[in-house]
Write a protein that holds these residues in place. Structure first.
Motif, short mmCIF file in Angstrom:
data_model
loop_
_atom_site.label_atom_id
_atom_site.label_comp_id
_atom_site.label_asym_id
_atom_site.label_seq_id
_atom_site.Cartn_x
_atom_site.Cartn_y
_atom_site.Cartn_z
N MET A 115 53.10 13.99 36.82
CA MET A 115 52.91 15.32 37.31
C MET A 115 51.67 15.90 36.64
SD MET A 115 56.92 16.44 37.28
CE MET A 115 56.64 18.10 37.69
N ARG A 116 50.82 16.42 37.42
CA ARG A 116 49.56 16.94 36.91
C ARG A 116 49.77 18.02 35.87
NH1 ARG A 116 45.02 17.89 41.12
NH2 ARG A 116 45.39 15.68 41.15
N GLY A 117 49.13 17.82 34.71
CA GLY A 117 49.19 18.81 33.64
C GLY A 117 50.47 18.80 32.83
N GLN A 118 51.39 17.92 33.14
CA GLN A 118 52.66 17.85 32.42
C GLN A 118 52.77 16.51 31.71
OE1 GLN A 118 55.13 20.21 32.24
NE2 GLN A 118 53.76 21.58 33.35
N TRP A 119 53.10 16.53 30.42
CA TRP A 119 53.33 15.30 29.68
C TRP A 119 54.74 14.83 29.98
CZ3 TRP A 119 51.50 11.23 27.55
CH2 TRP A 119 52.30 10.45 26.72
N ILE A 120 54.87 13.60 30.37
CA ILE A 120 56.18 13.01 30.64
C ILE A 120 56.37 11.87 29.64
CG2 ILE A 120 57.63 11.81 32.31
CD1 ILE A 120 56.02 13.25 34.50
N PRO A 121 57.30 12.03 28.70
CA PRO A 121 57.50 10.99 27.69
C PRO A 121 58.16 9.74 28.27
CG PRO A 121 59.14 12.71 27.43
CD PRO A 121 58.20 13.16 28.52
N PHE A 122 57.76 8.59 27.75
CA PHE A 122 58.34 7.32 28.15
C PHE A 122 58.83 6.55 26.93
CE2 PHE A 122 55.99 8.15 32.02
CZ PHE A 122 56.86 7.68 33.00
N ASP A 123 59.23 7.26 25.87
CA ASP A 123 59.74 6.58 24.69
C ASP A 123 61.19 6.18 24.92
OD1 ASP A 123 61.17 8.93 24.42
OD2 ASP A 123 60.01 9.66 22.73
N ALA A 124 61.75 5.44 23.97
CA ALA A 124 63.11 4.91 24.13
C ALA A 124 64.13 6.03 24.34
CB ALA A 124 63.48 4.06 22.92
N ASP A 125 64.02 7.12 23.57
CA ASP A 125 64.97 8.23 23.71
C ASP A 125 64.88 8.88 25.09
OD1 ASP A 125 65.97 7.83 21.16
OD2 ASP A 125 64.56 9.27 20.25
N ALA A 126 63.65 9.10 25.57
CA ALA A 126 63.46 9.74 26.88
C ALA A 126 64.00 8.85 27.99
CB ALA A 126 61.99 10.05 27.10
N LEU A 127 63.74 7.56 27.90
CA LEU A 127 64.24 6.64 28.92
C LEU A 127 65.76 6.58 28.91
CD1 LEU A 127 61.64 3.76 28.64
CD2 LEU A 127 61.91 5.35 30.54
N SER A 128 66.35 6.54 27.72
CA SER A 128 67.81 6.51 27.62
C SER A 128 68.42 7.78 28.21
CB SER A 128 68.24 6.35 26.17
OG SER A 128 67.90 5.07 25.71
N GLN A 129 67.80 8.92 27.92
CA GLN A 129 68.29 10.19 28.46
C GLN A 129 68.17 10.21 29.98
OE1 GLN A 129 66.29 13.64 26.97
NE2 GLN A 129 67.60 15.06 28.07
N PHE A 130 67.05 9.73 30.50
CA PHE A 130 66.84 9.69 31.95
C PHE A 130 67.87 8.78 32.62
CE2 PHE A 130 64.94 7.47 35.59
CZ PHE A 130 64.75 8.55 36.44
N LEU A 131 68.13 7.63 32.01
CA LEU A 131 69.06 6.67 32.60
C LEU A 131 70.50 7.15 32.51
CD1 LEU A 131 67.44 3.38 31.29
CD2 LEU A 131 67.36 4.30 33.61
N GLY A 132 70.80 8.00 31.55
CA GLY A 132 72.13 8.57 31.46
C GLY A 132 73.20 7.66 30.90
N ASP A 133 72.93 6.39 30.75
CA ASP A 133 73.91 5.45 30.21
C ASP A 133 73.18 4.47 29.31
OD1 ASP A 133 76.25 4.07 29.73
OD2 ASP A 133 76.19 2.97 31.61
N PRO A 134 72.76 4.94 28.14
CA PRO A 134 71.98 4.07 27.28
C PRO A 134 72.79 2.86 26.80
CG PRO A 134 72.66 6.00 26.07
CD PRO A 134 73.06 6.21 27.51
N LEU A 135 72.08 1.80 26.55
CA LEU A 135 72.70 0.59 26.03
C LEU A 135 72.95 0.80 24.54
CD1 LEU A 135 73.48 -2.39 26.45
CD2 LEU A 135 71.11 -2.97 25.92
N VAL A 136 74.20 0.76 24.15
CA VAL A 136 74.56 0.93 22.75
C VAL A 136 74.94 -0.43 22.19
CG1 VAL A 136 76.13 2.07 21.14
CG2 VAL A 136 75.37 3.27 23.21
N LEU A 137 74.20 -0.84 21.17
CA LEU A 137 74.45 -2.14 20.56
C LEU A 137 75.00 -1.95 19.15
CD1 LEU A 137 71.11 -3.89 21.60
CD2 LEU A 137 73.33 -4.14 22.69
N GLU A 138 75.90 -2.85 18.78
CA GLU A 138 76.42 -2.85 17.41
C GLU A 138 75.35 -3.41 16.48
OE1 GLU A 138 79.43 -1.64 16.65
OE2 GLU A 138 79.76 -1.17 18.77
N GLU A 139 75.51 -3.19 15.20
CA GLU A 139 74.58 -3.70 14.20
C GLU A 139 74.45 -5.22 14.36
OE1 GLU A 139 71.85 -3.46 11.27
OE2 GLU A 139 72.96 -1.73 12.02
N GLY A 140 73.23 -5.70 14.53
CA GLY A 140 72.97 -7.13 14.68
C GLY A 140 73.16 -7.68 16.08
N GLN A 141 73.73 -6.89 16.98
CA GLN A 141 73.95 -7.33 18.36
C GLN A 141 72.63 -7.24 19.13
OE1 GLN A 141 76.66 -4.85 20.56
NE2 GLN A 141 76.86 -6.31 22.24
#
Length: 117
Positions: A1-27
């Protein structure tokens, strides 16, 4: 979108997807597990999914598959390549897709779990 910053970091993508992949330690996600296995990814299957019929990977002189050129990609592969190389895995070289990134597109298209971060 013109003039608007749209983040594509891991947190933003997870929020957009609405169902982030949650992994256990070492998984690890399916994609990481597959990459780490000795048999890894089937390059023939990757070529069949990502390339237009009759096309294949570009190869080294020794015959090793190294990348898929833009002219050999399906439209869907081109779209994913553009998204990944412009936003998720930034690259200033967008005329081909190296083998490791082909594996990522293949994983996405075959619905493997992929941990974005």
């Amino acid at each position: 979108m013109r003039g608007q910053w749209i983040p594509f970091d891991a947190d933003a993508l997870s929020q957009f997807l609405g169902d982030p992949l949650v992994l256990e330690e070492g998984q690890k996600c399916d994609f990481s597990q597959r990459r780490n296995r000795a048999d890894g990814f089937d390059e023939e299957a990757i070529a069949q999914l990502l390339c237009i019929p009759g096309q294949d990977f570009a190869r080294t002189a020794a015959g090793r598959r190294v990348r898929i050129m833009r002219t050999s990609m399906t439209t869907l592969t081109l779209m994913w390549m553009t998204l990944l190389l412009s936003n998720v895995l930034p690259s200033d070289h967008n005329s081909d897709l190296p083998l490791p990134k082909c594996q990522l597109v293949y994983a996405i298209l075959t619905r493997m779990s992929v941990h974005v971060a």
